[in-house]
Design an enzyme around this catalytic site. Structure first.
Site, PDB file in Angstrom:
ATOM      1  N   ASP B 419       7.131   5.020   0.690  1.00 53.95           N
ATOM      2  CA  ASP B 419       5.855   4.445   0.287  1.00 53.95           C
ATOM      3  C   ASP B 419       6.091   2.936   0.218  1.00 53.95           C
ATOM      4  O   ASP B 419       7.225   2.483   0.192  1.00 53.95           O
ATOM      5  CB  ASP B 419       5.506   5.024  -1.077  1.00 53.95           C
ATOM      6  CG  ASP B 419       4.264   4.398  -1.634  1.00 53.95           C
ATOM      7  OD1 ASP B 419       3.352   4.147  -0.838  1.00 53.95           O
ATOM      8  OD2 ASP B 419       4.197   4.180  -2.846  1.00 53.95           O
ATOM      9  N   LYS B 420       5.053   2.155   0.223  1.00 57.94           N
ATOM     10  CA  LYS B 420       5.287   0.725   0.133  1.00 57.94           C
ATOM     11  C   LYS B 420       5.098   0.214  -1.288  1.00 57.94           C
ATOM     12  O   LYS B 420       6.011  -0.296  -1.892  1.00 57.94           O
ATOM     13  CB  LYS B 420       4.341  -0.028   1.080  1.00 57.94           C
ATOM     14  CG  LYS B 420       4.633  -1.505   1.136  1.00 57.94           C
ATOM     15  CD  LYS B 420       3.708  -2.218   2.064  1.00 57.94           C
ATOM     16  CE  LYS B 420       2.320  -2.380   1.481  1.00 57.94           C
ATOM     17  NZ  LYS B 420       2.284  -3.271   0.334  1.00 57.94           N
ATOM     18  N   LYS B 755     -15.640  -3.495  -6.770  1.00 58.47           N
ATOM     19  CA  LYS B 755     -14.391  -4.128  -6.373  1.00 58.47           C
ATOM     20  C   LYS B 755     -13.650  -3.101  -5.539  1.00 58.47           C
ATOM     21  O   LYS B 755     -13.591  -1.932  -5.893  1.00 58.47           O
ATOM     22  CB  LYS B 755     -13.586  -4.447  -7.633  1.00 58.47           C
ATOM     23  CG  LYS B 755     -12.224  -4.996  -7.397  1.00 58.47           C
ATOM     24  CD  LYS B 755     -11.489  -5.120  -8.720  1.00 58.47           C
ATOM     25  CE  LYS B 755     -10.916  -3.780  -9.135  1.00 58.47           C
ATOM     26  NZ  LYS B 755     -10.170  -3.819 -10.378  1.00 58.47           N
ATOM     27  N   ARG B 794      -2.238  -8.468  -0.972  1.00 59.23           N
ATOM     28  CA  ARG B 794      -3.189  -7.368  -1.108  1.00 59.23           C
ATOM     29  C   ARG B 794      -4.562  -7.978  -1.290  1.00 59.23           C
ATOM     30  O   ARG B 794      -4.753  -8.838  -2.133  1.00 59.23           O
ATOM     31  CB  ARG B 794      -2.884  -6.545  -2.354  1.00 59.23           C
ATOM     32  CG  ARG B 794      -1.750  -5.613  -2.226  1.00 59.23           C
ATOM     33  CD  ARG B 794      -1.315  -5.222  -3.602  1.00 59.23           C
ATOM     34  NE  ARG B 794      -2.146  -4.124  -4.133  1.00 59.23           N
ATOM     35  CZ  ARG B 794      -1.797  -2.866  -4.009  1.00 59.23           C
ATOM     36  NH1 ARG B 794      -0.702  -2.536  -3.385  1.00 59.23           N
ATOM     37  NH2 ARG B 794      -2.551  -1.913  -4.515  1.00 59.23           N
ATOM     38  N   THR B 874       2.010   3.854   4.188  1.00 56.90           N
ATOM     39  CA  THR B 874       1.342   3.183   3.086  1.00 56.90           C
ATOM     40  C   THR B 874      -0.156   3.315   3.206  1.00 56.90           C
ATOM     41  O   THR B 874      -0.686   3.548   4.292  1.00 56.90           O
ATOM     42  CB  THR B 874       1.743   1.692   3.051  1.00 56.90           C
ATOM     43  OG1 THR B 874       0.954   1.048   2.069  1.00 56.90           O
ATOM     44  CG2 THR B 874       1.519   1.027   4.385  1.00 56.90           C
ATOM     45  N   ASP B 876      -1.968   0.827   2.362  1.00 61.12           N
ATOM     46  CA  ASP B 876      -2.454  -0.534   2.471  1.00 61.12           C
ATOM     47  C   ASP B 876      -3.008  -0.819   3.857  1.00 61.12           C
ATOM     48  O   ASP B 876      -2.778  -0.085   4.794  1.00 61.12           O
ATOM     49  CB  ASP B 876      -1.307  -1.502   2.194  1.00 61.12           C
ATOM     50  CG  ASP B 876      -1.297  -1.895   0.746  1.00 61.12           C
ATOM     51  OD1 ASP B 876      -2.223  -1.469   0.041  1.00 61.12           O
ATOM     52  OD2 ASP B 876      -0.380  -2.604   0.339  1.00 61.12           O
ATOM     53  N   LYS B1005       0.405  11.456   4.918  1.00 60.04           N
ATOM     54  CA  LYS B1005       1.813  11.181   4.655  1.00 60.04           C
ATOM     55  C   LYS B1005       2.613  12.466   4.744  1.00 60.04           C
ATOM     56  O   LYS B1005       3.654  12.523   5.398  1.00 60.04           O
ATOM     57  CB  LYS B1005       1.982  10.579   3.255  1.00 60.04           C
ATOM     58  CG  LYS B1005       1.501   9.169   3.123  1.00 60.04           C
ATOM     59  CD  LYS B1005       1.774   8.666   1.709  1.00 60.04           C
ATOM     60  CE  LYS B1005       1.316   7.235   1.527  1.00 60.04           C
ATOM     61  NZ  LYS B1005       1.702   6.702   0.225  1.00 60.04           N
ATOM     62  N   ASN B1028      -0.024   9.489  -5.065  1.00 57.42           N
ATOM     63  CA  ASN B1028      -0.356   9.699  -3.661  1.00 57.42           C
ATOM     64  C   ASN B1028       0.857  10.042  -2.812  1.00 57.42           C
ATOM     65  O   ASN B1028       0.732  10.393  -1.660  1.00 57.42           O
ATOM     66  CB  ASN B1028      -1.075   8.473  -3.092  1.00 57.42           C
ATOM     67  CG  ASN B1028      -0.250   7.223  -3.274  1.00 57.42           C
ATOM     68  OD1 ASN B1028       0.663   7.201  -4.102  1.00 57.42           O
ATOM     69  ND2 ASN B1028      -0.540   6.204  -2.509  1.00 57.42           N
ATOM     70  N   ASP B1029       2.033   9.940  -3.408  1.00 57.61           N
ATOM     71  CA  ASP B1029       3.229  10.274  -2.645  1.00 57.61           C
ATOM     72  C   ASP B1029       3.722  11.680  -2.940  1.00 57.61           C
ATOM     73  O   ASP B1029       4.685  12.142  -2.352  1.00 57.61           O
ATOM     74  CB  ASP B1029       4.351   9.288  -2.977  1.00 57.61           C
ATOM     75  CG  ASP B1029       3.909   7.857  -2.787  1.00 57.61           C
ATOM     76  OD1 ASP B1029       3.296   7.588  -1.758  1.00 57.61           O
ATOM     77  OD2 ASP B1029       4.154   7.041  -3.683  1.00 57.61           O
TER      78      ASP B1029
END
Lengths: 368, 1316
Positions: B419-420, B755, B794, B874, B876, B1005, B1028-1029
């Site tokens: 993961d990042k 956001k 980010r 990731t 991202d 993933k 999430n991992d």
């Protein structure tokens, strides 16, 4: 605090190795000990030609002399062996071997002459040897009752089931029970020295001292302890099927009769290999002046009882002196010499290889 | 409070009845009544009687059930069944080989060792259960009419319990009352998910407005909720009051077992789930059981052993048959009849013998192997735990091995999926830049300051590293730390420095606040932007003073203020002050609200199913009463139906502004507030939220208080403003955004602040027909976003939307329905959120830096040198991910990057095809160089080794892995993972040196990991830190969790939990290598040892008529493995180091050893077997010839053989052992001594026992025999001579073990330099 222990239990599950559960305040930092950090001082022998070579040479240099010593020792042992099975027609015992039966009452005797070409100086051990006799057979080895042999009265009258089917005969318990005892070697061997002037001088054969001391005094014992009346002690038992005489008539000497008869004890120690010898008698050295067995002609008189032809067996008599390492056996000496030489040889091979390849490696190292 | 519903009691009763009737049918819900309504908690009529009580029992066994249950479990292991079968076979007289009782010994030993281990573990569990069961809590007693102390185990579903501050919750409790004036209860959930920040829980809404203490006697609601489940983040249900009113229950109302009450003096609740049905217990599943690759390989060989065993038995059986047959009818005296006196035919004998031989040769199947492996693994785990290098001082945590039996897999990894965020990076966010209304504010000062810090740090590091000798070093470090402290006091530092002292200080500072390192708080505002903020707010102040409408504000200024308001309130940050760490800051503004038209509103808006007919009027009148009584505090209550509607109803009061600013403290002085500001701490669920809040505070827009219904913000000039928080639409990974709906206190408009990820927001921006300005803003912002991403920041977009009352009401109606639905609530809420978040107006965007963790580039470099393929998966966006990848040296600027971005399946297929062609072309070009090819075939293991110069790349570029990087985004990944394309995708991906999957979902993933694992048949490791991992971690062969900041879910799912990413290097390269090499060698040795020992007996069969006789005493035969030869191999298996830790870390290439399974190859098993047979031949025939034709008896001959075999295998182990510590010496000495002691005692103990061997005085006599010693010297030498020779011979050309390993990489290193 509670929560943490609760939590630790839940999370760690079975991980219990983390040591005594530290309090919450104590840092979990592992201790910096050589053991825990796996930094114990260690010797790291690296198996290279350089390190192994000396070992090879040292082993070679040590083993070869030992081997020579052993070989010489073994060669100094005098041993004479004569086969009296009587397979050949020419053999003196041929007749006896032919008309055999376990229960034949009439003893068959044969006489075997032989010549010793060198005098036997020290004590001479007389062995009988059997070949092809599988005393190490699994069911055979088990077929005995040690308690009975130890003199236990209960076992005497009711032998253990290990002895089956040699436990009872005609509803009487067999003493000694089992297949080993039943197949006991029962040839009688006598040795005569043929004096150059023709007289046959019987050589005194010592019947005691042939069994292990512990066997005779600890493992084996007659029922009723030192009761001299063995007949009474073995009352109610019967002799093994193949035996001619009951166990209490094995020897006249009460100290060598019954279960503590040494011939019997020796037989009961089952041989490891199918070709074996067993100590029969000892010829003690009389004086330092006279050899125990001088050079000359001898006669072996055999009362031929023991059948071996059914299993292609052979019977031998062996006369041997012994050394500190036992009977004559050049093998160990040869083995030491061989292993020593091989070590030496491999050492040389390694040296050559090391010399050739080592240079290359060294140069590579230097270039870096 | 529930009194008002008394008149329509009948209707309610019938309703309740209906509910009860329904229950058994649908059975999907749980109904909880209060226990005090019933006499006895267990009584017949108590509807709660069927629910689990709070007594927990995590033990597996009881005193009675232990033996049968444990045995049953152990017999699941096939090997155990096998050994028991063999032991039982011994009880059959015809085939028995040993004394039956003795033959049971090893099995019993093995079973009892395992049983004792299980028992001990179970006892520990039992003790901790007892402890927990006997904790105290206050339970309301019906008889005594007060709260009395009870043990936890006596708590039952339906009990009322009172909780005081800092108490631990005994069960899952529905919060009914809290001493907190806001009806909140704060809990710490560290024990559940590891998150140390406080979470707020709310009192159930209908109990919200109690003035006095909650009186359990007056409670008469019925709770319907879901069945117990293990989802910590979900709780749904409703409470039915006697009045018939239903109130929805949320997870915000539920206090979970194991959490700690904080900040709240007292809370009362009703137990909903107890004991094993609590969510905490349902989540608590034991350690995972996995089978390692090595063990799988080993099992194949165990199977081969079985075949060898059967062949040997068959051979012996046939031999025995023939042996019998040759005698024909002449039965020799030594061939004993069966006990019954019957003769056995050769065939029958052979069959019986076959079974006997299985018993005799059983040692070949290593009975103790499984136990030994377990012991060694536990020791390995222990040492991994103890490693100081894997201990993180900052968090006081060290590596956790959660799976005990796959330690050796760590040494065989081939692919790492990482993961990042939080794994490679710190997950500590630093606000770096922002753009508002299309204008970029670069915050240069910030960047400069950062650079300055780094310089200082590097100087310091230089200074320390040059400081030479050790004693000097001390003084230097202390000096340095002093400086650090000084600096951090003056300017506040950040932690990247690697300086321990500073790190520690930072950790102390942030001890009570998650995610607040000094750096995050310390932001130098951009002067230009600061001016604008000031200007804007002063204008607003002015306007407010003059009662001008806010819309007159210039739009760019309005945007700026909106931007900061959004930063401040669009989050879930909780405010606390450090001097009272767990004391939240309270600041409540009482708003006056006229309630004239409320009834109209309710009539118009209330969904009919919620309040119907007469109810509505009664409840609304109630609300009216209450609000007037309590100064309309109900307005500030939770975003619930009535109160929200009530607030909505406030018909734009003419003096609204004054009202909303009623009791603002007269302290307008910014400075005074700033002082207080400094004291505030923000606790956020995700670190970037905190970073944004801190950033906003730098611009004097600070969040000063957050309540469930209200956010208080302090703005320059304007002072404190409180925003009514109407809704919070939480963040989720699909929407990738969060929104808050507030009523703006200045404009009194209902405003949505959103956001989220730029991709998510940009699509939702209002179509640009609204005006040129907006178009410009959007395009400019997009530019800046790309710029930010290129810098590895980010990015988040901030947008807002103003809702008209009608729009809001319309949306609200749907939303309320969604909120109260029991089934499919998530989906409905999701849809509802989607409906709201449309047509947004873009305000701006922020760039946040997620700092790389310490040592990440170095770790990645060395892992890659170790031949590991590293893929980063990731969520991202692509640009950010690529930049982080460059930063952490995952991608090399010199290598080409294939980027796969496709919009459709076809496009994706085409792209993959093209890439394949490209790669093939490249491959062809490189493979023309024959020399290069030869080089690679020679050094295949090192093919992935990166070259240091491009000029030599043709020589070092492996022909399987090119110098290519692959970047693929989530959408394309979805296409590529399709069945039709996955092979192509893999073909492309495996030829690339690094793969980067961006924008991937958790499911993707795990799919990627699964694909690589299954298709390429490689060992995979997944490492991640967040929820999430989890799926990825579970799918991989080895899952590693980073016990960092995003909670414990990843850790809970993992096999190993690391405090930091860089520890992966030592874990894999050192411990993995060691564990693998130790275990592999031990297993091979085990096979060798057993085969060698058993073969001795096999050779003997040729000399005993294949009768199954053994010259080795049955005691030795059985205990040889268990006792005499067991310890040294355990010590070696635990402690041996083929290469030192330093070397392993310096030369990661050594890791390929494990990847290629070089320590345990199938041929090695066979080589070992051959060696074993050879050695046993030597050990058998040297004594054979030495004792040939002598008067030796069976066991006097067998005992030396046993001794020789013991010596030989010990010396063999010695040759295999690479590191000799005193433990090794001791264990070997101990083994030898043990053997002789046991032999001497055994041989002296009983003159008549132990049939058939009856070895009385055998050993004693042997010790007097010089021949025995001579044999003991020559046999091991002869047996191991060849082994040793070949070992040396193999190593000489390539140099030897350690040296070879040291030298090889050196020459590899030197290769490129020479090419230059």
């Amino acid at each position: 605090m509670m929560a943490s222990s609760y939590n630790a239990k839940d999370e760690d599950g079975h991980i219990t190795v983390s040591g005594p559960g530290g309090g919450t305040l104590r840092s979990k930092k592992p201790e910096n000990t050589a053991f825990k950090q796996q930094r114990l001082p260690a010797w790291q022998p690296i198996l290279t030609a350089g390190t192994v070579l000396p070992a090879f040479f040292i082993i070679g240099l040590l083993f070869i002399p030992i081997g020579i010593g052993l070989f010489v020792t073994s060669n100094n042992i005098k041993e004479f062996e004569v086969d009296y099975t009587g397979v050949d027609m020419s053999s003196p015992c041929f007749n006896c071997s032919q008309n055999f039966s376990w229960n034949s009452t009439k003893p068959c005797t044969c006489t075997i002459p032989f010549y010793l070409d060198q005098p036997y100086e020290s004590n001479v051990y007389v062995y009988y040897g059997l070949s092809n006799f599988y005393q190490n057979h699994r069911r055979y080895v088990k077929s005995r009752d040690d308690s009975q042999l130890n003199g236990d009265v209960n076992s005497l009258m009711s032998p253990s089931k290990e002895c089956e089917p040699y436990a009872f005969h005609e509803n009487k318990p067999i003493a000694p029970c089992g297949a080993i005892a039943n197949s006991m070697f029962n040839d009688t061997l006598e040795l005569f020295y043929n004096d150059p002037n023709g007289t046959r001088i019987p050589i005194p054969l010592n019947t005691t001292g042939i069994a292990w001391w512990t066997d005779k005094h600890v493992k084996f014992g007659n029922p009723g302890g030192n009761n001299p009346n063995l007949t009474a002690a073995f009352q109610g038992t019967t002799k093994p099927v193949n035996w001619r005489r009951p166990v209490y008539e094995l020897d006249a000497d009460p100290g060598n009769n019954g279960f503590i008869n040494e011939d019997f004890i020796v037989w009961m120690r089952t041989a490891a290999l199918p070709t074996f010898r067993k100590l029969y008698r000892i010829i003690n050295k009389k004086s330092s002046m006279v050899p125990t067995l001088p050079r000359g002609n001898y006669t072996l008189e055999v009362v031929y009882n023991y059948p071996v032809r059914s299993f292609e067996g052979r019977k031998r008599v062996i006369l041997s002196t012994i050394s500190w390492m036992g009977g004559k056996n050049p093998f160990l000496g040869i083995a030491y010499i061989t292993v020593g030489s091989v070590c030496f040889f491999l050492g040389v091979v390694l040296l050559i290889i090391h010399h050739k390849c080592g240079n290359r490696n060294n140069s590579a190292d230097i270039s870096n | 409070m529930a009194r008002e519903g008394e008149d329509p009691g009948m209707a309610k009763a019938s309703k309740v009845k209906r509910q009860r009737k329904k229950k058994p049918k649908e059975n999907k819900t749980r109904t909880v009544h209060a226990n005090i309504l019933y006499d006895n908690a267990k009584g017949e009529e108590n509807p709660n009687r069927n629910y689990a009580n709070n007594k927990i029992k995590t033990t597996k066994y009881t005193v009675l059930s232990f033996l049968p249950k444990n045995l049953f479990e152990q017999f699941h292991r096939f090997a155990n069944v096998y050994f028991v079968f063999i032991a039982l076979l011994n009880f059959v007289p015809v085939v028995n080989a040993f004394q039956p009782e003795l033959a049971l010994a090893p099995v019993v030993f093995i079973l009892s060792v395992t049983a004792i281990k299980d028992l001990w573990e179970d006892y520990r569990r039992h003790r901790s259960d007892q402890e927990i069961n006997h904790m105290d809590c206050l339970v309301y007693s019906r008889a005594e009419r007060r709260y009395v102390e009870r043990y936890w185990k006596e708590v039952r579903v339906g009990d009322f319990i009172r909780l005081r501050c800092n108490e631990i919750l005994p069960a899952d409790v529905l919060l009914l009352s809290s001493s907190d004036p806001d009806r909140l209860c704060h809990i710490e959930t560290a024990t559940l998910d590891g998150e140390t920040n406080l979470k707020q829980r709310q009192v159930v809404r209908s109990f919200f407005d109690l003035d006095c203490d909650f009186d359990p006697l007056k409670y008469n609601g019925i709770i319907e909720c879901e069945k117990p489940n293990n989802d910590l983040n979900r709780f749904r249900g409703y409470i039915i009051h006697q009045s018939g009113r239903r109130d929805a229950l949320y997870k915000e109302n539920l206090l979970l077992r194991g959490c700690t009450i904080r900040n709240t003096e007292e809370a009362v609740g009703i137990v909903i789930y107890a004991g094993h049905e609590t969510k905490a217990m349902l989540n608590n599943n034991g350690p995972r059981y996995k089978r390692s690759k090595l063990e799988r390989q080993m099992n194949v060989h165990v199977f081969w052993c079985v075949i060898i065993l059967l062949v040997m038995c068959l051979f012996a059986a046939v031999g025995h048959g023939l042996w019998m047959f040759q005698y024909g009818d002449k039965r020799p005296v030594f061939d004993v009849l069966s006990p019954e006196g019957t003769d056995l035919s050769p065939i029958m004998s052979a069959i019986y013998l076959f079974l006997t031989m299985i018993i005799v040769f059983q040692v070949l199947i290593p009975i103790s192997l499984f136990v030994s492996i377990e012991i060694v693994k536990i020791c390995q785990v222990y040492f991994i735990h103890q490693d100081m290098d894997l201990y993180d001082e900052e968090t006081d945590s060290h590596l956790q091995c959660r799976a005990l039996n796959i330690t050796e897999d760590l040494g065989q990894m081939q692919y790492i999926f990482s993961d990042k965020t939080g794994t490679l990076t710190e997950n500590k966010m630093v606000f770096r830049r922002c753009t508002v209304a299309g204008v970029e504010y670069s915050h240069d000062a910030n960047a400069r300051r950062l650079a300055m810090y780094q310089e200082m740090d590097s100087e310091e590091e230089d200074c320390t590293s040059h400081s030479g000798t050790l004693p000097r070093r001390d003084s230097v470090t202390s000096h340095q730390s002093a400086r650090v402290v000084l600096r951090s006091q003056s300017t506040k530092s950040h932690r990247r420095t690697g300086s321990r002292a500073e790190a520690k200080r930072a950790s102390i500072l942030s001890k009570h606040t998650a995610f607040s390192s000094p750096m995050e708080k310390d932001i130098t505002p951009d002067p230009q932007l600061l001016d604008k903020v000031n200007e804007c707010s002063s204008q607003m102040d002015f306007m407010r003073f003059h009662s001008q409408p806010m819309s007159q504000l210039p739009s760019d200024l309005a945007d700026i203020i909106d931007f900061f308001i959004a930063l401040t309130i669009c989050n879930t940050v909780v405010v606390s002050s450090p001097n009272q760490p767990r004391q939240k800051v309270r600041m409540r503004f009482e708003l006056k609200s006229p309630v004239k038209t409320i009834e109209d509103f309710i009539k118009r808006f209330t969904p009919s199913r919620l309040t119907s007919g007469s109810n509505s009027s009664s409840s609304s009148s109630l609300i009216t009463n209450r609000s007037s009584n309590r100064g309309c505090s109900s307005l500030l209550s939770s975003p619930s139906a009535e109160s929200t509607l009530t607030k909505l109803d406030e018909e734009q009061p003419p003096r609204g502004l004054e009202h909303s600013f009623g009791p603002v403290p007269p302290c307008y002085n910014g400075k005074a507030w700033n002082l207080e500001d400094g004291e505030l701490r923000y606790e956020a669920e995700s670190p970037d939220e905190a970073a944004l809040v801190y950033a906003a505070r730098a611009y004097k827009c600070s969040l000063v208080g957050r309540l469930p219904d209200q956010v208080t913000v302090e703005l320059p000039h304007l002072g404190k403003l409180s925003f009514e928080l109407l809704h919070t639409l939480g963040f989720d990974s699909t929407r990738k955004r969060m929104s808050v709906v507030v009523r703006h206190p200045l404009t009194d408009q209902i405003t949505v602040y959103t956001k989220g990820a730029d991709s998510a927001i940009m699509d939702l921006i209002k179509p640009p027909d609204t005006g040129k300005r907006q178009i410009k803003i959007v395009s400019r912002t997009q530019n800046y976003l790309n710029l930010y991403a290129a810098d590895g920041l980010r990015t988040l977009c901030i947008a807002k939307k103003i809702l008209s009352k009608e729009q809001y009401a319309c949306w609200l109606q749907h939303h309320l329905q969604a909120e109260t639905a029991i089934q499919g609530r998530e989906e409905l809420l999701f849809d509802s959120a989607l409906r709201l978040e449309t047509n947004l107006q873009l305000l701006g965007a922020t760039g946040i830096e997620d700092r790389l963790q310490d040592g990440v580039p170095e770790t990645i470099a060395s892992l890659r040198m170790a031949g590991l393929q590293i893929w980063v998966l990731t969520g991202d966006k692509q640009e950010t991910a690529v930049n982080i990848a460059y930063a952490c040296k995952l991608l090399d600027p010199e290598e080409e990057i294939l980027t796969l971005n496709a919009d459709s399946q076809e496009a994706c297929a085409l792209l993959l095809e093209e890439s394949l062609h490209y790669i093939q072309a490249k491959f062809l070009c490189s493979s023309t160089d024959q020399a290069a090819k030869a080089f690679h075939s020679n050094f295949a293991p090192f093919e992935i080794y990166p070259s240091s110069s491009p000029s030599s790349s043709s020589h070092t570029t492996p022909f399987t892995v090119l110098r290519l990087g692959l970047v693929i985004d989530g959408r394309t990944l979805a296409y590529a993972l399709d069945k039709s394309l996955e092979d192509k995708f893999l073909a492309v991906a495996r030829s690339c040196r690094s793969v980067l999957c961006c924008r991937s979902t958790p499911l993707q993933k795990s799919m990627v990991v699964k694909l690589v694992r299954n298709k390429l048949k490689v060992m995979t490791l997944a490492i991640g830190d967040g929820a999430n991992d989890v799926s990825m971690i579970q799918v991989a062969d080895v899952g590693v969790g980073i016990s960092g900041q995003e909670g414990m879910q990843a850790v809970m799912a993992s096999d190993f939990a690391l405090p930091r990413f860089r520890y992966l290097q030592k874990l894999l390269l050192v411990h993995g290598h060691w564990c693998y090499s130790r275990l592999a060698n031990m297993i091979l040795y085990f096979f060798y040892k057993n085969a060698m020992f058993v073969a001795l007996i096999f050779w003997y069969q040729f000399y005993c008529g294949f009768s199954g006789s053994a010259m080795i005493d049955q005691w030795y035969l059985i205990f040889f493995n268990l006792m005499f030869s067991a310890f040294p191999q355990l010590i070696t298996g635990t402690l041996d180091k083929d290469v030192s830790a330093e070397t392993l870390q310096q030369l990661p290439q050594l890791y390929v050893n494990g990847q290629n399974s070089e320590e345990y190859k199938p041929y090695m098993f066979w080589m070992n077997m051959i060696d074993a047979f050879y050695q046993s031949l030597v050990c058998f025939f040297i004594p054979y010839f030495a004792y040939a034709d002598s008067d030796v008896d069976l066991f006097t001959w067998g005992t030396p053989i046993t001794t020789l075999a013991l010596f030989t295998i010990l010396v063999h182990l010695g040759i295999e052992t690479k590191t000799w510590t005193w433990m090794n010496w001791l264990s070997i000495a101990f083994s030898t001594a043990l053997f002789f002691t046991v032999a001497l005692c055994y041989n002296a103990s009983c003159p008549t026992c132990y049939t058939p061997s009856n070895p009385y005085w055998t050993m004693q006599r042997l010790l007097q025999d010089p021949l025995f010693y001579l044999l003991c010297v020559i046999t091991p030498v002869a047996a191991l001579l060849l082994n040793l020779f070949f070992k040396v011979l193999v190593q000489v050309p390539f140099s030897s073990g350690g040296q070879m390993k040291l030298r090889e990489p050196v020459s590899l290193f030197s290769e490129p330099t020479r090419w230059r």
